[in-house]
Design a protein around this motif. Structure first.
Motif, mmCIF file in Angstrom:
data_model
loop_
_atom_site.group_PDB
_atom_site.id
_atom_site.type_symbol
_atom_site.label_atom_id
_atom_site.label_comp_id
_atom_site.label_asym_id
_atom_site.label_seq_id
_atom_site.Cartn_x
_atom_site.Cartn_y
_atom_site.Cartn_z
ATOM 1 N N VAL A 20 17.289 1.310 -0.731
ATOM 2 C CA VAL A 20 16.266 0.927 0.167
ATOM 3 C C VAL A 20 15.468 2.710 0.428
ATOM 4 O O VAL A 20 14.374 2.795 0.213
ATOM 5 C CB VAL A 20 16.470 0.407 1.410
ATOM 6 C CG1 VAL A 20 15.000 0.382 2.420
ATOM 7 C CG2 VAL A 20 16.497 -1.182 1.107
ATOM 8 N N GLY A 23 14.626 4.346 -2.693
ATOM 9 C CA GLY A 23 13.613 3.982 -3.226
ATOM 10 C C GLY A 23 11.949 4.278 -2.359
ATOM 11 O O GLY A 23 11.043 4.681 -3.122
ATOM 12 N N ALA A 24 12.202 4.095 -1.171
ATOM 13 C CA ALA A 24 11.290 4.551 -0.323
ATOM 14 C C ALA A 24 11.060 5.856 -0.436
ATOM 15 O O ALA A 24 9.566 6.450 -0.535
ATOM 16 C CB ALA A 24 11.623 4.050 1.200
ATOM 17 N N ALA A 26 11.400 8.126 -3.012
ATOM 18 C CA ALA A 26 10.894 8.250 -4.335
ATOM 19 C C ALA A 26 9.620 7.868 -4.704
ATOM 20 O O ALA A 26 8.788 8.477 -5.016
ATOM 21 C CB ALA A 26 11.916 7.566 -5.459
ATOM 22 N N LEU A 27 9.397 6.468 -4.211
ATOM 23 C CA LEU A 27 8.096 6.011 -4.463
ATOM 24 C C LEU A 27 7.062 6.415 -3.494
ATOM 25 O O LEU A 27 6.029 6.592 -3.843
ATOM 26 C CB LEU A 27 8.045 4.179 -4.214
ATOM 27 C CG LEU A 27 8.934 3.461 -5.089
ATOM 28 C CD1 LEU A 27 9.101 1.919 -4.978
ATOM 29 C CD2 LEU A 27 8.123 3.669 -6.556
ATOM 30 N N GLY A 28 7.475 6.780 -2.243
ATOM 31 C CA GLY A 28 6.417 7.139 -1.189
ATOM 32 C C GLY A 28 6.404 8.904 -1.419
ATOM 33 O O GLY A 28 5.439 9.442 -0.608
ATOM 34 N N GLN A 29 7.045 9.525 -2.353
ATOM 35 C CA GLN A 29 7.127 10.894 -2.647
ATOM 36 C C GLN A 29 7.229 11.735 -1.296
ATOM 37 O O GLN A 29 6.301 12.490 -0.963
ATOM 38 C CB GLN A 29 5.629 11.089 -3.231
ATOM 39 C CG GLN A 29 5.634 10.806 -4.825
ATOM 40 C CD GLN A 29 4.267 10.982 -5.327
ATOM 41 O OE1 GLN A 29 3.311 10.141 -5.134
ATOM 42 N NE2 GLN A 29 4.357 12.023 -6.134
#
Lengths: 335, 245
Positions: A20, A23-24, A26-29
Motif C-alpha cells: 500500500v 503503491g501510494a 509510486a502512483l502519487g509520485q
C-alpha cells in the motif's frame, strides 16, 4: 503452531502494508526526504483543475496541485507543490488549461507579461495581481466544452449567412446576372466601335482645322497687305486696327489647333489603353460564358453553393450531437 | 429461523452478545491469530489467482475499447482505477466469501449440530466470545491485507499484459496509471474490503450457529452463508460508492 500463525499473519500484514505504501508513493509520485516548494495562486474559477494535476514550467513538469480551497472575496486559492530550487519567472502567473480531451487539466507557470495575448485573460490576471502578496495571479482558459459551444455559435452564424445568400442568389438572380453580363459585353463592343469612329473623326477635324488656320493666316496676310495699301492710301488707321485684330484671332486659332492636335494624340494613346481593357473584359466575359473558372461556376452552377450550405448544416448537426451525446464520440468506460 | 420476526430477534441478540464478547478479551484473544492465518493468510493464493486474471482481462479489454480517439496509455488508467476501486475489493471479497464464509459456516454449523457449542455454554464459555469474535475480527482485519496484495498483483499483471501483449511501454502504462490517481482510490478499496470481511464472517458465523438438522442443515447453512455473503458484498459496495465517492 501458535508461533507459526503469528509469523504468517505478521508477514502478510507487513507485505500488504508495504504494498500500500509503495503503491501510494509510486502512483502519487510523492517525494520523500526533500522539502518541496509550496506556492499559491489565486483564481476566480479553477475550471476542471483538481488535486494532483500537473504543474509545468516552460513545458516541463515541475510539480503538482496540492490543495484547492475557497478564499475570501470570491477567490479560489490553489497550492502548488513544486520541486525545490526552481528558477521561476520574476512575476509568475498560473494559467490552468485543459491538457487533454479527457478532462485532464494542467497549470502552466508563465511570466505575467507573457501569459496571454487574450484581453479577457489579461484582465483576470491583472485583477488577481492587484491583491499582491506572495500569491500568484491565476486564471483558466476555456475547456473543450466552451470551445465547442463557441464553434456551434460560429456555425450558426455561418448558417444564417448562407441562408441570406440563398435568399439573395436564387435562380432568378443568377439569370439576371447572366443577362447583365451579356448586356455589358454588347456595351463594351459598341464603346469600342464608337471610340474607333470618334478617333478618326477627331483626326480629320484637327487636320481640317490646321488647314483652315493656314488659309486664314494666308488670307489675313493678303488682307493686311491690301489694307496697308488702303491705309496708306487713306491714312486713317482704322483699317490697321482691324487687320491687327484679325491677326490676333488667327494666332489664337493656331494655338487652339495645336491644343486640339495634342488632345487627339492623347486620345490616340487612351484609345490603345481602352482597347486593351476592352480586350481583357472580352476575354473574361468569354471565359464566363464558356463555363470556365470559379466566377463562371458560381454564376452557372449552383451545386457548389448548395454543397457549401449542406456542409455547414452537417457541421451544425454534428456539433449539436457532440454536445448532446458526448459519449457517442468519446467513450471512456471502466467496465 | 421461520421468519423476519425471528431473524430480527436473533440479530438484536447478536448485537448484545457481540458487545459482551468484545469485552471478554481473554477468551477470544488466543483464537485471533489462528483465525487471521486461516481466514486471511491462507486465502492469499485464491485472491492472487483472481487478481492475476483480472489484471490480464482488464488490460486486454481496455485495449480493445481504446482504438480510435483515446490514446492507448489509458489502458493503465483503466486497469489502475478498476483494480483499486472496484474489481480488486469486490472480486477478492467474492472469492473470500466462498472460501471464508463456507469455512466458518460449515465449522460452526458442525459444532452446533454435534452439540460442541452447547458444551462450551455448559462450561460457561460464551460461543460469541470464543467462536464468533475472533473470526469476525480476523476477517475484518485480514480482508484489507489480502485485498491490498490482490490490488498490487492485479496492477502488475495488467502492466505485464500491456507491455508484452499490447503495443505499450512501461512508461506509458505508468503514465496512464498516474493520470487520474488519487490516494482515495487505495483507501476506498481497503475500507470497502474491511466491511466485506466483517459482513462475510458475521453471516458465516450467524448461519453456522443457527444450523439445525444434522449434516443437511450444515450444508444448507453453508450455502446460505456464501450466497448471503456475496449479496452483502454487492450491497455494501453500492453503499460505500454512495457514501464515499
Amino acid at each position: 503452531m501458535k508461533r507459526s500463525n503469528e509469523f504468517a499473519v505478521g508477514i502478510t500484514v507487513l507485505v500488504a502494508a508495504a504494498v500500500v505504501v509503495i503503491g501510494a508513493i509510486a502512483l502519487g509520485q510523492l517525494r520523500l526526504g526533500r522539502g518541496d516548494d509550496i506556492r499559491t495562486a489565486r483564481f476566480r474559477s479553477i475550471g476542471g483543475l483538481g488535486p494532483g494535476a500537473s504543474v509545468t514550467l516552460r513545458g516541463v513538469k515541475v510539480g503538482r496541485v496540492a490543495e484547492i480551497r475557497i478564499a475570501a472575496d470570491d477567490w479560489v486559492e490553489v497550492d502548488f507543490r513544486l520541486k525545490p530550487n526552481l528558477e521561476l519567472p520574476d512575476q509568475p502567473a498560473a494559467i490552468a488549461a485543459p491538457a487533454t480531451l479527457f478532462g485532464e487539466w494542467r497549470v502552466n507557470i508563465l511570466p505575467l507579461d507573457d501569459a496571454s495575448d487574450d484581453r479577457g485573460v489579461q484582465a483576470l490576471l491583472a485583477e488577481a495581481s492587484t491583491i499582491g502578496g506572495a500569491v500568484w495571479p491565476g486564471t483558466t482558459l476555456p475547456d473543450i466544452g466552451e470551445l465547442t459551444l463557441q464553434a456551434s455559435r460560429i456555425a450558426g452564424d455561418i448558417g444564417s449567412i448562407t441562408n441570406r445568400i440563398e435568399g439573395a442568389l436564387d435562380s432568378n438572380a443568377v439569370a439576371d446576372v447572366k443577362a447583365s453580363l451579356k448586356d455589358l459585353r454588347a456595351t463594351v463592343v459598341r464603346l469600342h466601335n464608337l471610340a474607333n469612329a470618334q478617333s478618326e473623326n477627331l483626326t480629320k477635324l484637327t487636320g481640317n482645322m490646321a488647314k483652315t488656320s493656314d488659309e486664314v493666316d494666308l488670307a489675313s496676310r493678303r488682307f493686311n497687305t491690301v489694307m496697308g495699301r488702303v491705309d496708306s492710301a487713306t491714312m486713317n488707321g482704322q483699317l490697321q486696327d482691324l487687320v491687327s485684330t484679325t491677326r490676333q484671332t488667327s494666332t489664337a486659332l493656331r494655338d487652339m489647333t495645336a491644343d486640339m492636335q495634342a488632345i487627339v494624340r492623347d486620345v490616340k494613346d487612351r484609345r490603345s489603353s481602352l482597347v486593351r481593357v476592352l480586350e481583357a473584359s472580352d476575354s473574361l466575359l468569354t471565359r464566363v460564358q464558356s463555363g470556365r473558372g470559379t466566377l463562371s461556376l458560381l454564376a452557372s452552377d449552383s451545386a457548389l453553393y448548395y454543397e457549401a450550405t449542406s456542409t455547414v448544416r452537417q457541421l451544425r448537426q454534428l456539433l449539436a450531437d457532440i454536445q448532446a451525446n458526448p459519449r457517442r464520440y468519446f467513450r471512456f468506460s471502466v467496465f | 429461523m421461520s421468519g423476519p420476526r425471528e431473524f430480527l430477534t436473533l440479530s438484536g441478540r447478536w448485537v448484545v452478545e457481540a458487545r459482551r464478547a468484545l469485552a471478554d478479551g481473554p477468551t477470544w484473544r488466543g483464537q485471533l491469530f489462528p483465525q487471521m492465518k486461516k481466514l486471511g493468510v491462507d486465502s492469499v493464493p485464491v485472491a492472487v489467482f483472481v487478481a492475476v486474471f483480472t489484471g490480464i482481462v482488464l488490460a486486454l479489454l481496455s485495449s480493445y475499447m481504446f482504438t480510435r480517439a483515446i490514446p492507448l496509455y489509458f489502458v493503465g488508467t483503466l486497469v489502475a482505477k478498476a483494480v483499486m476501486l472496484e474489481l480488486g475489493p469486490v472480486l477478492t471479497g467474492m472469492a473470500l466469501a466462498g472460501r471464508v464464509g463456507a469455512n466458518v459456516a460449515a465449522e460452526l454449523g458442525t459444532m452446533r449440530v454435534t452439540e460442541q457449542v452447547d458444551a462450551l455454554e455448559t462450561l460457561a464459555i460464551s460461543p460469541h466470545a470464543y467462536l464468533v469474535t475472533p473470526r469476525v475480527l480476523a476477517a475484518t482485519l485480514m480482508f484489507p491485507m489480502v485485498t491490498a496484495l490482490a490490488m498490487a498483483v492485479g496492477l502488475l499483471s495488467g502492466w505485464f499484459t500491456a507491455v508484452n501483449l499490447l503495443d505499450l511501454t512501461s512508461v506509458e502504462f505508468l503514465r496512464g496509471a498516474r493520470q487520474f490517481y488519487n490516494f482515495k482510490d487505495i483507501w476506498f478499496g481497503l475500507v470497502k474490503s474491511a466491511s466485506f470481511g466483517m459482513a462475510v464472517a458475521t453471516l458465516g458465523c450467524f448461519q453456522g450457529l443457527n444450523a439445525r438438522g444434522g449434516a443437511e442443515g450444515v450444508g444448507r447453512a453453508t450455502t446460505r452463508a456464501v450466497v448471503l455473503g456475496c449479496q452483502a458484498i454487492l450491497v455494501l459496495d453500492a453503499f460505500w460508492a454512495l457514501v464515499l465517492l
